[in-house]
Design an enzyme around this catalytic site. Structure first.
Site, PDB file in Angstrom:
ATOM      1  N   GLY A 193     108.660  63.148 118.152  1.00 33.22           N
ATOM      2  CA  GLY A 193     109.318  63.784 118.218  1.00 33.22           C
ATOM      3  C   GLY A 193     110.838  63.681 119.440  1.00 33.22           C
ATOM      4  O   GLY A 193     111.195  62.463 119.204  1.00 33.22           O
ATOM      5  N   ASP A 240     108.162  76.052 122.743  1.00 36.71           N
ATOM      6  CA  ASP A 240     108.286  75.214 121.606  1.00 36.71           C
ATOM      7  C   ASP A 240     107.214  75.280 120.716  1.00 36.71           C
ATOM      8  O   ASP A 240     106.342  74.269 120.301  1.00 36.71           O
ATOM      9  CB  ASP A 240     109.019  73.909 121.400  1.00 36.71           C
TER      10      ASP A 240
HETATM   11  N1  LIG Z   1      97.610  63.879 123.114  1.00 40.53           N
HETATM   12  C1  LIG Z   1      98.012  63.756 122.417  1.00 40.53           C
HETATM   13  N2  LIG Z   1      97.193  62.817 121.057  1.00 40.53           N
HETATM   14  C2  LIG Z   1      97.092  63.390 119.730  1.00 40.53           C
HETATM   15  N3  LIG Z   1      98.631  63.446 119.217  1.00 40.53           N
HETATM   16  C3  LIG Z   1      99.497  63.402 120.233  1.00 40.53           C
HETATM   17  C4  LIG Z   1      99.191  63.888 121.268  1.00 40.53           C
HETATM   18  N4  LIG Z   1     100.549  64.488 122.207  1.00 40.53           N
HETATM   19  C5  LIG Z   1     101.354  64.242 121.166  1.00 40.53           C
HETATM   20  N5  LIG Z   1     101.001  63.954 119.747  1.00 40.53           N
HETATM   21  C6  LIG Z   1     101.609  63.692 118.222  1.00 40.53           C
HETATM   22  O1  LIG Z   1     102.787  63.393 118.767  1.00 40.53           O
HETATM   23  C7  LIG Z   1     103.645  64.500 118.064  1.00 40.53           C
HETATM   24  C8  LIG Z   1     105.042  64.480 119.430  1.00 40.53           C
HETATM   25  O2  LIG Z   1     103.879  64.905 120.737  1.00 40.53           O
HETATM   26  P1  LIG Z   1     105.229  65.738 121.389  1.00 40.53           P
HETATM   27  O3  LIG Z   1     105.511  67.333 120.723  1.00 40.53           O
HETATM   28  O4  LIG Z   1     104.371  65.760 123.686  1.00 40.53           O
HETATM   29  O5  LIG Z   1     106.297  64.902 121.983  1.00 40.53           O
HETATM   30  P2  LIG Z   1     108.243  65.679 121.399  1.00 40.53           P
HETATM   31  O6  LIG Z   1     108.506  64.944 121.391  1.00 40.53           O
HETATM   32  O7  LIG Z   1     108.355  66.611 122.359  1.00 40.53           O
HETATM   33  O8  LIG Z   1     108.354  66.291 119.894  1.00 40.53           O
HETATM   34  P3  LIG Z   1     109.015  67.437 120.077  1.00 40.53           P
HETATM   35  O9  LIG Z   1     110.370  67.415 118.821  1.00 40.53           O
HETATM   36  O10 LIG Z   1     108.275  68.372 119.163  1.00 40.53           O
HETATM   37  O11 LIG Z   1     109.782  68.678 121.045  1.00 40.53           O
HETATM   38  C9  LIG Z   1     102.980  65.942 117.713  1.00 40.53           C
HETATM   39  O12 LIG Z   1     103.288  66.519 117.054  1.00 40.53           O
HETATM   40  C10 LIG Z   1     101.104  65.261 117.348  1.00 40.53           C
HETATM   41  O13 LIG Z   1     101.250  65.318 116.320  1.00 40.53           O
END
Ligand SMILES: Nc1ncnc2c1ncn2[C@@H]1O[C@H](COP(=O)(O)OP(=O)(O)OP(=O)(O)O)[C@@H](O)[C@H]1O
Length: 768
Positions: free
Chosen positions: A383, A501
């Site tokens: 992400g 979000d």
């Molecule tokens: N606890 C978890 N178990 C399995 N997969 C996960 C978990 N947490 C996150 N993921 C996977 O990782 C992806 C990215 O996680 P997350 O949304 O927390 O990251 P981010 O960097 O904050 O993303 P964003 O760009 O949406 O802000 C999620 O869409 C999901 O597919």
């Protein structure tokens, strides 16, 4: 706290980072980088929504092997073909030799025989000693072949087909004269082997020992080379009929009598029943017959039988060990597969790539403290803030997810907020883990990267839709997800927390086979009284008040929630805006224009809307000072492009045939399995009516009228109470400042609320 910089209108949106590889909405303009994928590196199992048998598309149904109305004839034939081959049961076999000896022998037969000189043949080949074609050819001259005839029948393991037998019978007289010199097992004809492999052992016929003269000629020719047929000798032996030596002696003495005897014996012997192919007409026909102790299965190390499927999947290590006792599996010996892209080290002493992402490898260990070491197993997602990897706690052996945040300070700072909010939720707000929020177990720093340890969840809802070929989910499943999301949103609202979000990517299934979800990614979340940022939410799910730049509250999560529910029904986003201008255009075209008070207040209104004032004489004067009635018109594409030439806005791509929400929902294609049932169609249309009413209460552009999660929870779509066509939320303590009322209040009512609305919004602090 440092704010993530605002992005100019015409630029790409940092909030959009879904995996667009197969996304019908992907336009390079609308997303930042295609590498940033929530599903990066994941192997997408073909998901056929287990709770939605009604809506399984044709392709998906084939994947799960579902037969029935979804399958067309071609698919049916292919399906049956595959099932047929899997139904062939191997013939009864003598205990097999060590397959590794065979393989080695095939590579170098003579050296293998020497190496095994200490082992006697019966040890090596309990079913009788095989002779390799090449080897035999080397050792025996054609005239000498008969001397090893006692062994040769042992190599014949499959029966001949009917027409071969006929040929054999005709040639029998001729063969009787030559039999001592021309008995060559037809096994060496590898084509025959291939063809007969699927013919089961019950058709075994000793006549097959004989081959026709023509066959013999060709066999002799093929054996005159040193080529060893590409047939596993293990297989040959395994099918070898026992006690062949005496039989072949009898056969040599009087073959005719021998054959007759054999035929009689065979008729007396009970026939082995082979499973028959049956055409599968419905699911019922697929009922497996499970034998408690199936034949022909190999034993596990613990003397129980295991199926070939288990042997080659779950028990792969045991299978290897059975084949080669020396085999030892050690993860540390596995090659280290890189999980991060790009994988070239650039910053942080080469530990980080150009995006400040930690370069992760399979079998890396994150953390240094004894009880907080995590072995990296695989990538789960990526992400804006970093990567999420599947790990194993080396002490407890638990499998968990670790989010490795980028090493840049702005991401680190923002993620510290995520830690604080998750701690608050896990410890205070939802200590008993009942309201569908992600659980965080630990956090630590590894090589300048903040690492957050979470419970391991499964696919996110975007992946679910993608794997369902972007077909919407069943009403029943949408309702199940809706209830759970509303439950979380009620708790967040009561705690005055805004997620900021919400999108399908941030709603994860707890496990692949249960419709249970959890909300993740609190990296953008904030307290309702501290709405610091104005550039928030992923574009498709961005509330109109955020686009227009007016103070916001928890109701922005309700907007995103409405977009998600619509997407679960449609399979694709309802407002897939390619830019902010495109986003507001889609919203206005599908729903309505924002109320005047919002446009008056919006800091960004002038970017997207043109203000007109009706002068006292009734003429529309765009530039006149505020006299008479003020109206706002969405700028046309041409005028927007004239004003912002860099934006280069393109005409909206149309993903739906219809423009208005009402028409999109009502005309959405019916699932195939209800198309022929007027009763089911009526039921579906009634459900759609109810869904539409529910959505219009939530996708209300006016945040003060938009239903709160508490109000929405009482709607018949959620409660399953009968929907009569009208519904008003009962007055609640949780309103958005305006209690109750339908989504479509009259303009007269709206104007009454405007003053109160502006007053309330002004009271929210807007810090920028
Ligand atoms: N606890 C978890 N178990 C399995 N997969 C996960 C978990 N947490 C996150 N993921 C996977 O990782 C992806 C990215 O996680 P997350 O949304 O927390 O990251 P981010 O960097 O904050 O993303 P964003 O760009 O949406 O802000 C999620 O869409 C999901 O597919």
């Amino acid at each position: 706290m440092e704010q993530i910089s605002e992005v100019p209108l015409e630029e790409t949106d940092p909030m959009d980072n879904r995996d667009n590889s197969a996304d019908p909405f992907y336009t390079p303009h609308s997303h930042t980088d295609s590498e940033s994928s929530s599903a990066l590196g994941q192997q997408h199992l073909q998901f056929t929504n287990p709770w939605d048998s009604k809506k399984i598309p044709k392709q998906a149904s084939a994947h799960v092997g579902l037969n029935g109305p979804h399958m067309d004839a071609a698919m049916d034939a292919e399906y049956m073909k595959r099932r047929k081959s899997s139904l062939v049961i191997p013939p009864a076999r003598a205990p097999g030799p060590n397959p590794f000896h065979y393989d080695a022998m095939l590579m170098n037969p003579s050296s293998m025989m020497q190496n095994n000189s200490s082992m006697n043949m019966s040890e090596m080949y309990p079913g009788g000693a095989p002779q390799l074609a090449g080897q035999q050819q080397h050792q025996l001259a054609p005239g000498q072949m008969m001397h090893s005839a006692e062994h040769r029948p042992s190599l014949v393991y499959q029966q001949q087909e009917a027409h071969h037998i006929q040929q054999i019978m005709q040639a029998q007289q001729a063969q009787q004269k030559q039999i001592n010199t021309r008995l060559v097992p037809s096994l060496y004809n590898s084509q025959d082997y291939q063809r007969r492999q699927s013919v089961a052992a019950t058709q075994y016929n000793p006549q097959s020992y004989y081959t026709s003269p023509t066959q013999n000629a060709s066999i002799s020719a093929s054996n005159s080379t040193t080529n060893i047929p590409l047939i596993s000798p293990y297989r040959r032996l395994s099918a070898f009929p026992t006690a062949q030596t005496t039989l072949s002696n009898a056969m040599r003495r009087n073959p005719e009598e021998f054959l007759n005897q054999q035929q009689q014996q065979q008729q007396q012997q009970p026939q082995i029943t082979i499973p028959q192919m049956n055409i599968v007409h419905s699911r019922q026909d697929l009922k497996p017959q499970i034998n408690k102790l199936p034949k022909y299965r190999r034993a596990s190390l613990h003397s129980k039988t295991i199926s070939p499927l288990i042997g080659l999947t779950k028990n792969l290590i045991t299978t290897y060990q059975l084949c080669s006792p020396d085999f030892v599996y050690q993860t540390s010996k596995n090659p280290k597969r890189v999980l991060t892209k790009p994988s070239e080290g650039k910053y942080n002493n080469g530990f980080d790539n150009v995006n400040s992402d930690y370069i992760l490898y399979v079998n890396d260990v994150l953390g240094v403290e004894q009880s907080r070491k995590y072995l990296v197993l695989d990538i789960l997602g990526q992400g804006t803030f970093g990567q999420v990897v599947k790990c194993q706690n080396l002490m407890t052996k638990d499998i968990i997810a670790v989010k490795v945040i980028k090493s840049k300070s702005e991401y680190l700072n923002q993620s510290l907020t995520e830690v604080k909010i998750l701690e608050l939720i896990n410890e205070k707000i939802d200590p008993h883990n009942k309201h569908h929020f992600l659980r965080m177990y630990d956090s630590f720093i590894h090589k300048n990267h903040l690492c957050l340890v979470f419970e391991l969840l499964s696919n996110n809802l975007y992946e679910l839709l993608k794997q369902n070929q972007y077909h919407g989910l069943s009403m029943q499943l949408i309702k199940i997800f809706t209830r759970q999301m509303l439950d979380s949103l009620c708790i967040l609202k009561d705690s005055k927390l805004i997620h900021c979000d919400l999108k399908p990517e941030n709603i994860l299934l707890c496990s692949p086979d249960k419709p249970e979800i959890k909300i993740i990614d609190f990296g953008s979340s904030c307290d309702e009284s501290k709405t610091v940022y104005t550039y928030i939410q992923s574009r498709f799910y961005r509330a109109p008040e955020v686009i227009l730049g007016i103070p916001y509250s928890t109701s922005i999560d309700m907007w995103s929630f409405g977009c998600i529910v619509a997407e679960l029904f449609l399979g694709i986003p309802i407002f897939p805006g390619a830019s902010e201008y495109n986003q507001i255009t889609r919203i206005v075209n599908t729903l309505e224009s924002p109320p005047n008070w919002m446009l008056e207040m919006g800091k960004n209104t002038s970017k997207f809307f043109r203000r007109t004032t009706t002068s006292t004489n009734g003429n529309t004067d765009f530039n006149a000072p505020n006299v008479g009635e003020t109206k706002f018109h969405l700028k046309s594409l041409e005028s927007f492009n004239r004003e912002y030439p860099n934006a280069n806005e393109q005409p909206s791509k149309q993903y739906f045939k219809w423009t208005k929400l009402h028409d999109i929902i009502k005309n959405y294609k019916l699932a195939r399995n209800i198309q022929h049932s007027p009763e089911l169609i009526d039921q579906e249309m009634a459900n759609r009516e109810c869904l539409l009413h529910f959505l219009s209460g939530i996708l209300n552009l006016n945040p003060l009228e938009r239903w709160t999660p508490h109000e929405a929870s009482m709607h018949p779509f959620v409660t399953n109470q009968p929907f009569t066509g009208e519904w008003y939320p009962p007055a609640t303590m949780h309103g958005n400042g305006v209690t109750g009322g339908p989504s479509h209040r009259s303009n007269r009512h709206l104007s009454l609320h405007e003053g109160a609305a502006a007053k309330q919004l002004n009271s929210l602090t807007l810090k920028e």
